[in-house]
Design a protein around this motif. Sequence first.
Motif, PDB file in Angstrom:
ATOM      1  N   VAL A  31       0.766  -1.269  -0.037  1.00 23.97           N
ATOM      2  CA  VAL A  31      -0.142  -0.014  -0.145  1.00 23.97           C
ATOM      3  C   VAL A  31       0.778   1.148   0.004  1.00 23.97           C
ATOM      4  CG1 VAL A  31      -2.025   1.303   1.236  1.00 23.97           C
ATOM      5  CG2 VAL A  31      -1.975  -1.149   1.214  1.00 23.97           C
ATOM      6  N   ALA A  32       0.537   2.074  -0.751  1.00 20.05           N
ATOM      7  CA  ALA A  32       1.413   3.359  -0.923  1.00 20.05           C
ATOM      8  C   ALA A  32       1.224   4.369   0.102  1.00 20.05           C
ATOM      9  CB  ALA A  32       1.145   4.042  -2.264  1.00 20.05           C
ATOM     10  N   PRO A  33       1.941   4.821   0.695  1.00 22.30           N
ATOM     11  CA  PRO A  33       1.867   5.719   1.993  1.00 22.30           C
ATOM     12  C   PRO A  33       1.020   6.778   1.498  1.00 22.30           C
ATOM     13  CG  PRO A  33       4.179   5.666   1.370  1.00 22.30           C
ATOM     14  CD  PRO A  33       3.443   4.669   0.536  1.00 22.30           C
ATOM     15  N   ALA A  34       0.289   7.399   2.539  1.00 23.45           N
ATOM     16  CA  ALA A  34      -0.466   8.853   1.999  1.00 23.45           C
ATOM     17  C   ALA A  34       0.449   9.993   1.803  1.00 23.45           C
ATOM     18  CB  ALA A  34      -1.460   8.930   3.198  1.00 23.45           C
ATOM     19  N   VAL A  35      -0.021  10.707   0.932  1.00 21.38           N
ATOM     20  CA  VAL A  35       1.085  11.838   0.646  1.00 21.38           C
ATOM     21  C   VAL A  35       1.036  12.923   1.712  1.00 21.38           C
ATOM     22  CG1 VAL A  35       1.534  13.807  -0.871  1.00 21.38           C
ATOM     23  CG2 VAL A  35       1.039  11.544  -1.597  1.00 21.38           C
ATOM     24  N   VAL A  36      -0.401  12.946   2.295  1.00 23.94           N
ATOM     25  CA  VAL A  36      -0.525  13.876   3.671  1.00 23.94           C
ATOM     26  C   VAL A  36      -1.464  13.266   4.485  1.00 23.94           C
ATOM     27  CG1 VAL A  36      -1.705  16.083   4.479  1.00 23.94           C
ATOM     28  CG2 VAL A  36      -0.393  15.907   2.232  1.00 23.94           C
ATOM     29  N   GLU A  37      -0.976  13.215   5.765  1.00 20.89           N
ATOM     30  CA  GLU A  37      -1.804  12.521   6.856  1.00 20.89           C
ATOM     31  C   GLU A  37      -3.376  13.038   6.900  1.00 20.89           C
ATOM     32  OE1 GLU A  37      -1.468   9.597   8.220  1.00 20.89           O
ATOM     33  OE2 GLU A  37       0.471   9.097   7.231  1.00 20.89           O
ATOM     34  N   PRO A  38      -4.201  12.182   6.982  1.00 18.28           N
ATOM     35  CA  PRO A  38      -5.549  13.012   7.111  1.00 18.28           C
ATOM     36  C   PRO A  38      -5.795  13.562   8.540  1.00 18.28           C
ATOM     37  CG  PRO A  38      -5.981  10.832   7.320  1.00 18.28           C
ATOM     38  CD  PRO A  38      -4.613  11.110   6.712  1.00 18.28           C
ATOM     39  N   ALA A  39      -6.591  14.703   8.664  1.00 13.94           N
ATOM     40  CA  ALA A  39      -6.711  15.241   9.833  1.00 13.94           C
ATOM     41  C   ALA A  39      -7.776  14.334  10.867  1.00 13.94           C
ATOM     42  CB  ALA A  39      -7.513  16.736   9.814  1.00 13.94           C
ATOM     43  N   SER A  40      -7.243  14.518  12.268  1.00 11.02           N
ATOM     44  CA  SER A  40      -8.076  13.522  13.139  1.00 11.02           C
ATOM     45  C   SER A  40      -8.706  14.680  14.048  1.00 11.02           C
ATOM     46  CB  SER A  40      -7.311  12.823  13.773  1.00 11.02           C
ATOM     47  OG  SER A  40      -6.155  13.532  14.535  1.00 11.02           O
ATOM     48  N   ALA A  41     -10.027  14.004  14.632  1.00  5.86           N
ATOM     49  CA  ALA A  41     -10.716  15.025  15.223  1.00  5.86           C
ATOM     50  C   ALA A  41     -10.128  14.851  16.484  1.00  5.86           C
ATOM     51  CB  ALA A  41     -12.113  14.318  15.509  1.00  5.86           C
ATOM     52  N   PRO A  42     -10.390  16.279  17.359  1.00  2.00           N
ATOM     53  CA  PRO A  42      -9.668  16.562  18.765  1.00  2.00           C
ATOM     54  C   PRO A  42     -10.608  15.900  19.872  1.00  2.00           C
ATOM     55  CG  PRO A  42     -10.337  18.748  17.848  1.00  2.00           C
ATOM     56  CD  PRO A  42     -10.267  17.464  16.783  1.00  2.00           C
ATOM     57  N   PHE A  43     -11.761  15.675  19.331  1.00  2.77           N
ATOM     58  CA  PHE A  43     -12.895  15.669  20.470  1.00  2.77           C
ATOM     59  C   PHE A  43     -13.064  14.035  20.413  1.00  2.77           C
ATOM     60  CE2 PHE A  43     -14.023  19.354  18.141  1.00  2.77           C
ATOM     61  CZ  PHE A  43     -13.495  20.385  19.117  1.00  2.77           C
ATOM     62  N   LYS A  44     -13.565  13.380  21.787  1.00  2.00           N
ATOM     63  CA  LYS A  44     -13.988  12.269  21.893  1.00  2.00           C
ATOM     64  C   LYS A  44     -15.180  12.018  21.074  1.00  2.00           C
ATOM     65  CE  LYS A  44     -15.486   8.815  25.247  1.00  2.00           C
ATOM     66  NZ  LYS A  44     -15.843   8.540  26.737  1.00  2.00           N
ATOM     67  N   TRP A 233     -29.276  15.998  14.117  1.00  2.00           N
ATOM     68  CA  TRP A 233     -29.799  15.762  15.503  1.00  2.00           C
ATOM     69  C   TRP A 233     -28.762  15.977  16.678  1.00  2.00           C
ATOM     70  CZ3 TRP A 233     -28.814  11.927  19.013  1.00  2.00           C
ATOM     71  CH2 TRP A 233     -28.169  10.842  18.453  1.00  2.00           C
ATOM     72  N   ARG A 234     -27.609  15.666  16.255  1.00  2.00           N
ATOM     73  CA  ARG A 234     -26.655  15.742  17.158  1.00  2.00           C
ATOM     74  C   ARG A 234     -25.880  17.155  17.466  1.00  2.00           C
ATOM     75  NH1 ARG A 234     -22.123  11.958  15.591  1.00  2.00           N
ATOM     76  NH2 ARG A 234     -21.441  12.306  17.832  1.00  2.00           N
ATOM     77  N   PHE A 235     -26.323  17.895  16.621  1.00  2.00           N
ATOM     78  CA  PHE A 235     -25.481  19.176  16.212  1.00  2.00           C
ATOM     79  C   PHE A 235     -25.937  20.295  17.508  1.00  2.00           C
ATOM     80  CE2 PHE A 235     -25.578  23.676  14.916  1.00  2.00           C
ATOM     81  CZ  PHE A 235     -24.297  23.793  14.717  1.00  2.00           C
ATOM     82  N   ASN A 236     -25.109  20.985  18.092  1.00  2.00           N
ATOM     83  CA  ASN A 236     -25.180  21.664  19.297  1.00  2.00           C
ATOM     84  C   ASN A 236     -24.298  23.039  18.777  1.00  2.00           C
ATOM     85  OD1 ASN A 236     -25.626  23.316  21.396  1.00  2.00           O
ATOM     86  ND2 ASN A 236     -25.553  21.680  22.776  1.00  2.00           N
ATOM     87  N   LYS A 237     -25.032  24.084  18.702  1.00  2.00           N
ATOM     88  CA  LYS A 237     -24.151  25.436  18.051  1.00  2.00           C
ATOM     89  C   LYS A 237     -23.204  26.010  19.367  1.00  2.00           C
ATOM     90  CE  LYS A 237     -28.024  28.561  19.545  1.00  2.00           C
ATOM     91  NZ  LYS A 237     -28.649  29.658  19.004  1.00  2.00           N
ATOM     92  N   ASN A 238     -23.536  25.268  20.376  1.00  2.00           N
ATOM     93  CA  ASN A 238     -22.694  25.802  21.872  1.00  2.00           C
ATOM     94  C   ASN A 238     -21.664  25.071  21.948  1.00  2.00           C
ATOM     95  OD1 ASN A 238     -24.706  28.064  22.378  1.00  2.00           O
ATOM     96  ND2 ASN A 238     -25.927  26.553  23.484  1.00  2.00           N
ATOM     97  N   ARG A 239     -21.300  24.050  21.158  1.00  2.00           N
ATOM     98  CA  ARG A 239     -20.227  23.228  21.222  1.00  2.00           C
ATOM     99  C   ARG A 239     -18.819  23.755  20.507  1.00  2.00           C
ATOM    100  NH1 ARG A 239     -20.478  18.719  25.051  1.00  2.00           N
ATOM    101  NH2 ARG A 239     -22.525  18.473  25.591  1.00  2.00           N
ATOM    102  N   SER A 240     -17.774  23.362  20.941  1.00  2.00           N
ATOM    103  CA  SER A 240     -16.623  23.879  20.114  1.00  2.00           C
ATOM    104  C   SER A 240     -16.415  23.348  18.831  1.00  2.00           C
ATOM    105  CB  SER A 240     -15.450  23.379  20.941  1.00  2.00           C
ATOM    106  OG  SER A 240     -15.383  24.088  22.267  1.00  2.00           O
ATOM    107  N   ALA A 241     -15.796  24.073  17.895  1.00  2.00           N
ATOM    108  CA  ALA A 241     -15.609  23.349  16.701  1.00  2.00           C
ATOM    109  C   ALA A 241     -14.178  24.029  16.106  1.00  2.00           C
ATOM    110  CB  ALA A 241     -16.668  24.121  15.751  1.00  2.00           C
ATOM    111  N   VAL A 242     -13.573  23.126  15.297  1.00  2.00           N
ATOM    112  CA  VAL A 242     -12.030  23.287  14.936  1.00  2.00           C
ATOM    113  C   VAL A 242     -12.159  22.976  13.373  1.00  2.00           C
ATOM    114  CG1 VAL A 242     -11.219  21.093  15.812  1.00  2.00           C
ATOM    115  CG2 VAL A 242      -9.656  22.960  15.390  1.00  2.00           C
ATOM    116  N   ALA A 243     -11.197  23.625  12.672  1.00  2.00           N
ATOM    117  CA  ALA A 243     -11.206  23.526  11.261  1.00  2.00           C
ATOM    118  C   ALA A 243      -9.554  23.138  10.911  1.00  2.00           C
ATOM    119  CB  ALA A 243     -11.715  24.511  10.463  1.00  2.00           C
TER     120      ALA A 243
END
Length: 328
Positions: A31-44, A233-243
């Motif tokens: 398997v060819a290694p990924a050129v760029v590692e995908p982003a991982s979520a900082p939340f549980k 239905w899981r979305f909560n506008k008061n929760r943290s978000a990161v891009a």
Amino acid sequence: MKLRYLLSILALTGFLFAAYKVVTGNKPVPVAPAVVEPASAPFKAFIAGSGIIESKSQNIAIGTPLPGIVVNVAAKVGDKVKKGMPLFYVDDREIKAQLAIKQADLAKAHAGVTIAQANIADSRSLSQLAEAVIDKRAISREELLKRRNVLAIAKANLAGALASVQQAQAAVIDIKTTLDRLVVHAPVDGEVLQVNIRPGEFAQAGEVNPPLLLLGNLDQLHVRVDIDENDAWRFNKNRSAVAYLRGNRAFKVNLHFAYIEPFVVPKKSLTGDSTERVDTRVLQALYSFNPSKELTVYVGQQMDVFIEAQDYSPEPEAVKVVPTTAAP
């Protein structure tokens, strides 16, 4: 005899080569290694969505209310413009010629008012002379009535002349409005993101793709995040978000909730073409962030967005059955 040995050797060599190719060909391809590692979520627990960067004012597609040949483009890509500044000009020679005609009609209407006022003055003088006669036998009653009617007609002509002036003035204002519409102005303060029109090209009125000119306010940027309807239905506008920036997960930015568009729409994140097949509907939430020198981003660029969500994994004993009452 030698030929027979030679053929045997060649056949054995071919068999060994074929066996070698079969053995080596059955090995799994690494398997060819990924050129760029995908982003991982900082939340549980999180909601993952694809976000696209747009300006604070949204990306404004500038058009022209009147079609015509563009004679001058005053704005260039990257220019910062203020509200009301001209962006480009459409050929106005024909409208200016019509303006000259309308202004001549206005001057003619003013002259008509002057003539009507002179006729009133003349009719009034004759009528006053007739009224001033002491001996009524010196002037017939018919002549007196005629002079009164001439004065009334002159007054009516003056009213018509004044109406003609108003009509001519309205025509001049209409032509001047048309001239003003041939100059396309910036509707808001912002920066020119794209210019797709050149002098000499025909600017078509109405919706044009790509737009003649794209404008946006870059003082603050927004990220339009597509949230799958299954996660809405899981979305909560008061929760943290990161891009995270696509291409380098080391670059990230914390997002601030701006607003949500409470209308689920088909997902169109590839080309945006009306014929594009979509199999997902998404809820669009907009988050804001301030651009910085450390994070080089551009309008239209995609980002990987993660929104913190509460873990709703149900415990077996926590599942409740809601009783229903059957209709009698």
